[in-house]
Design a protein around this motif. Structure first.
Motif, PDB file in Angstrom:
ATOM      1  N   ASP A   1      54.970  45.928  51.969  1.00 23.70           N
ATOM      2  CA  ASP A   1      53.912  44.942  51.750  1.00 23.70           C
ATOM      3  C   ASP A   1      52.657  45.619  51.226  1.00 23.70           C
ATOM      4  OD1 ASP A   1      55.528  42.887  52.658  1.00 23.70           O
ATOM      5  OD2 ASP A   1      54.832  43.062  54.723  1.00 23.70           O
ATOM      6  N   TYR A   2      52.000  44.936  50.270  1.00 21.16           N
ATOM      7  CA  TYR A   2      50.781  45.441  49.644  1.00 21.16           C
ATOM      8  C   TYR A   2      49.730  44.337  49.650  1.00 21.16           C
ATOM      9  CZ  TYR A   2      53.895  49.086  48.007  1.00 21.16           C
ATOM     10  OH  TYR A   2      54.795  50.109  47.970  1.00 21.16           O
ATOM     11  N   PHE A   3      48.452  44.744  49.734  1.00 19.83           N
ATOM     12  CA  PHE A   3      47.377  43.772  49.606  1.00 19.83           C
ATOM     13  C   PHE A   3      47.430  43.182  48.202  1.00 19.83           C
ATOM     14  CE2 PHE A   3      45.263  46.594  52.812  1.00 19.83           C
ATOM     15  CZ  PHE A   3      45.059  45.625  53.794  1.00 19.83           C
ATOM     16  N   VAL A   4      47.362  41.848  48.116  1.00 20.28           N
ATOM     17  CA  VAL A   4      47.390  41.179  46.816  1.00 20.28           C
ATOM     18  C   VAL A   4      46.220  41.632  45.946  1.00 20.28           C
ATOM     19  CG1 VAL A   4      47.080  38.930  45.685  1.00 20.28           C
ATOM     20  CG2 VAL A   4      48.770  39.188  47.504  1.00 20.28           C
ATOM     21  N   HIS A   5      45.030  41.815  46.530  1.00 24.54           N
ATOM     22  CA  HIS A   5      43.878  42.212  45.714  1.00 24.54           C
ATOM     23  C   HIS A   5      44.070  43.588  45.075  1.00 24.54           C
ATOM     24  CE1 HIS A   5      42.763  43.185  49.942  1.00 24.54           C
ATOM     25  NE2 HIS A   5      42.273  44.297  49.433  1.00 24.54           N
ATOM     26  N   ARG A   6      44.814  44.470  45.724  1.00 26.14           N
ATOM     27  CA  ARG A   6      45.077  45.789  45.144  1.00 26.14           C
ATOM     28  C   ARG A   6      46.116  45.694  44.022  1.00 26.14           C
ATOM     29  NH1 ARG A   6      42.612  49.678  47.641  1.00 26.14           N
ATOM     30  NH2 ARG A   6      44.005  51.312  46.953  1.00 26.14           N
ATOM     31  N   VAL A   7      47.099  44.811  44.208  1.00 25.58           N
ATOM     32  CA  VAL A   7      48.103  44.574  43.158  1.00 25.58           C
ATOM     33  C   VAL A   7      47.410  43.967  41.932  1.00 25.58           C
ATOM     34  CG1 VAL A   7      50.179  43.273  42.537  1.00 25.58           C
ATOM     35  CG2 VAL A   7      50.008  44.357  44.793  1.00 25.58           C
ATOM     36  N   ILE A   8      46.500  43.035  42.178  1.00 23.00           N
ATOM     37  CA  ILE A   8      45.755  42.408  41.082  1.00 23.00           C
ATOM     38  C   ILE A   8      44.934  43.458  40.339  1.00 23.00           C
ATOM     39  CG2 ILE A   8      43.801  40.871  40.580  1.00 23.00           C
ATOM     40  CD1 ILE A   8      44.972  39.003  42.790  1.00 23.00           C
ATOM     41  N   TRP A   9      44.301  44.361  41.060  1.00 21.56           N
ATOM     42  CA  TRP A   9      43.501  45.406  40.418  1.00 21.56           C
ATOM     43  C   TRP A   9      44.363  46.207  39.443  1.00 21.56           C
ATOM     44  CZ3 TRP A   9      38.336  45.932  40.574  1.00 21.56           C
ATOM     45  CH2 TRP A   9      37.808  47.062  39.938  1.00 21.56           C
ATOM     46  N   LYS A  10      45.559  46.585  39.885  1.00 25.64           N
ATOM     47  CA  LYS A  10      46.438  47.356  39.004  1.00 25.64           C
ATOM     48  C   LYS A  10      46.948  46.485  37.863  1.00 25.64           C
ATOM     49  CE  LYS A  10      50.003  50.823  38.818  1.00 25.64           C
ATOM     50  NZ  LYS A  10      50.840  51.741  39.570  1.00 25.64           N
ATOM     51  N   TRP A  11      47.236  45.207  38.139  1.00 28.12           N
ATOM     52  CA  TRP A  11      47.700  44.274  37.117  1.00 28.12           C
ATOM     53  C   TRP A  11      46.648  44.158  36.013  1.00 28.12           C
ATOM     54  CZ3 TRP A  11      46.828  39.799  34.435  1.00 28.12           C
ATOM     55  CH2 TRP A  11      47.923  39.090  33.956  1.00 28.12           C
TER      56      TRP A  11
ATOM     57  N   PRO B   1      44.292  51.658  42.456  1.00 24.78           N
ATOM     58  CA  PRO B   1      42.978  51.892  43.076  1.00 24.78           C
ATOM     59  C   PRO B   1      43.038  52.920  44.198  1.00 24.78           C
ATOM     60  CG  PRO B   1      43.845  49.740  43.702  1.00 24.78           C
ATOM     61  CD  PRO B   1      44.802  50.317  42.715  1.00 24.78           C
ATOM     62  N   GLN B   2      42.224  53.964  44.073  1.00 20.94           N
ATOM     63  CA  GLN B   2      42.140  54.998  45.107  1.00 20.94           C
ATOM     64  C   GLN B   2      41.088  54.636  46.140  1.00 20.94           C
ATOM     65  OE1 GLN B   2      44.390  57.570  45.107  1.00 20.94           O
ATOM     66  NE2 GLN B   2      45.212  56.398  43.398  1.00 20.94           N
ATOM     67  N   ALA B   3      40.109  53.843  45.725  1.00 23.59           N
ATOM     68  CA  ALA B   3      39.036  53.409  46.620  1.00 23.59           C
ATOM     69  C   ALA B   3      39.407  52.059  47.236  1.00 23.59           C
ATOM     70  CB  ALA B   3      37.739  53.271  45.830  1.00 23.59           C
TER      71      ALA B   3
ATOM     72  N   ALA C   1      47.681  59.863  51.502  1.00 26.20           N
ATOM     73  CA  ALA C   1      46.834  58.847  50.869  1.00 26.20           C
ATOM     74  C   ALA C   1      46.546  57.713  51.847  1.00 26.20           C
ATOM     75  CB  ALA C   1      47.522  58.299  49.632  1.00 26.20           C
ATOM     76  N   ARG C   2      45.335  57.200  51.770  1.00 27.78           N
ATOM     77  CA  ARG C   2      44.941  56.122  52.671  1.00 27.78           C
ATOM     78  C   ARG C   2      45.629  54.812  52.296  1.00 27.78           C
ATOM     79  NH1 ARG C   2      39.198  53.508  53.519  1.00 27.78           N
ATOM     80  NH2 ARG C   2      39.802  52.090  55.149  1.00 27.78           N
ATOM     81  N   PHE C   3      45.789  54.590  51.008  1.00 24.31           N
ATOM     82  CA  PHE C   3      46.424  53.367  50.526  1.00 24.31           C
ATOM     83  C   PHE C   3      47.733  53.715  49.834  1.00 24.31           C
ATOM     84  CE2 PHE C   3      41.848  52.393  50.494  1.00 24.31           C
ATOM     85  CZ  PHE C   3      41.857  51.286  51.325  1.00 24.31           C
ATOM     86  N   LYS C   4      48.722  52.848  50.036  1.00 23.52           N
ATOM     87  CA  LYS C   4      50.013  53.058  49.384  1.00 23.52           C
ATOM     88  C   LYS C   4      49.869  52.758  47.891  1.00 23.52           C
ATOM     89  CE  LYS C   4      51.518  49.919  52.217  1.00 23.52           C
ATOM     90  NZ  LYS C   4      52.245  48.927  52.974  1.00 23.52           N
ATOM     91  N   PRO C   5      50.365  53.643  47.029  1.00 22.86           N
ATOM     92  CA  PRO C   5      50.323  53.329  45.595  1.00 22.86           C
ATOM     93  C   PRO C   5      51.258  52.159  45.286  1.00 22.86           C
ATOM     94  CG  PRO C   5      51.377  55.451  45.988  1.00 22.86           C
ATOM     95  CD  PRO C   5      50.913  54.947  47.308  1.00 22.86           C
TER      96      PRO C   5
END
Length: 176
Positions: free
Chosen positions: A58-68, A74-76, A2-6
């Protein structure tokens, strides 16, 4: 791979761990534990984005927010509409393909024409022109214009029209 860590937590677990203010874009800790203080802003600033440590990674905050917000890992890519990676307000982030995210980039610092997508072109005879270039479905589309101020303006107009018709809401002329 996967390109991004879940994100290692479910939406419910994230909401127990973190608070998110959609109007300000700030993610904060709900309770104190280890070195985290309840109510303090979660994460740290990187070069272009904010990151937050969860379960030792470490995770991008914007990706954590998306899941929140959505419960979806987010896969994209997640795009910041205004191009500012620290602005994590809900109204500023959206799901995007890599290509769409690239369309929304600002003008590069080494650009010499002052117009995103326009460069100086010199043919074999030494004749100068402005060359406007845009990517369409992985293929380059180019058009040349006279090497004058008027030619530069025409190239800029052509690119703006192309961006609006091709890139739709992700069109960015290079300036914010």
């Amino acid at each position: 791979m996967a390109r991004f860590k879940p994100i290692p937590y479910s939406q419910q677990e994230l909401k127990e761990l973190l608070d998110y203010n959609a109007e300000t874009g700030i993610l904060s800790w709900r309770k104190s534990w280890r070195r985290r203080v309840a109510g303090a802003e979660a994460g740290y600033y990187g070069l272009n984005y904010k990151y937050v440590g969860l379960k030792g990674r470490d995770y991008f905050v914007h990706r954590v927010i998306w899941k929140w917000m959505t419960g979806e890992d987010p896969q994209a890519e997640i795009d910041h509409k205004n191009g500012k990676g620290f602005d994590n307000r809900w109204c500023n982030i959206r799901k995007a393909t890599s290509s769409q995210n690239n369309c929304n980039k600002i003008i590069q610092v080494n650009n010499t024409s002052g117009v995103k997508g326009v460069s100086r072109f010199v043919n074999n005879n030494g004749y100068e022109r402005w060359c406007a270039t845009i990517q369409v479905n992985g293929k380059r589309k180019q058009k040349v214009f006279p090497f004058t101020d008027e030619g530069l303006a025409l190239a800029s107009e052509w690119l703006d029209d192309m961006r609006k018709s091709i890139h739709d809401e992700f069109a960015c002329g290079g300036f914010r």
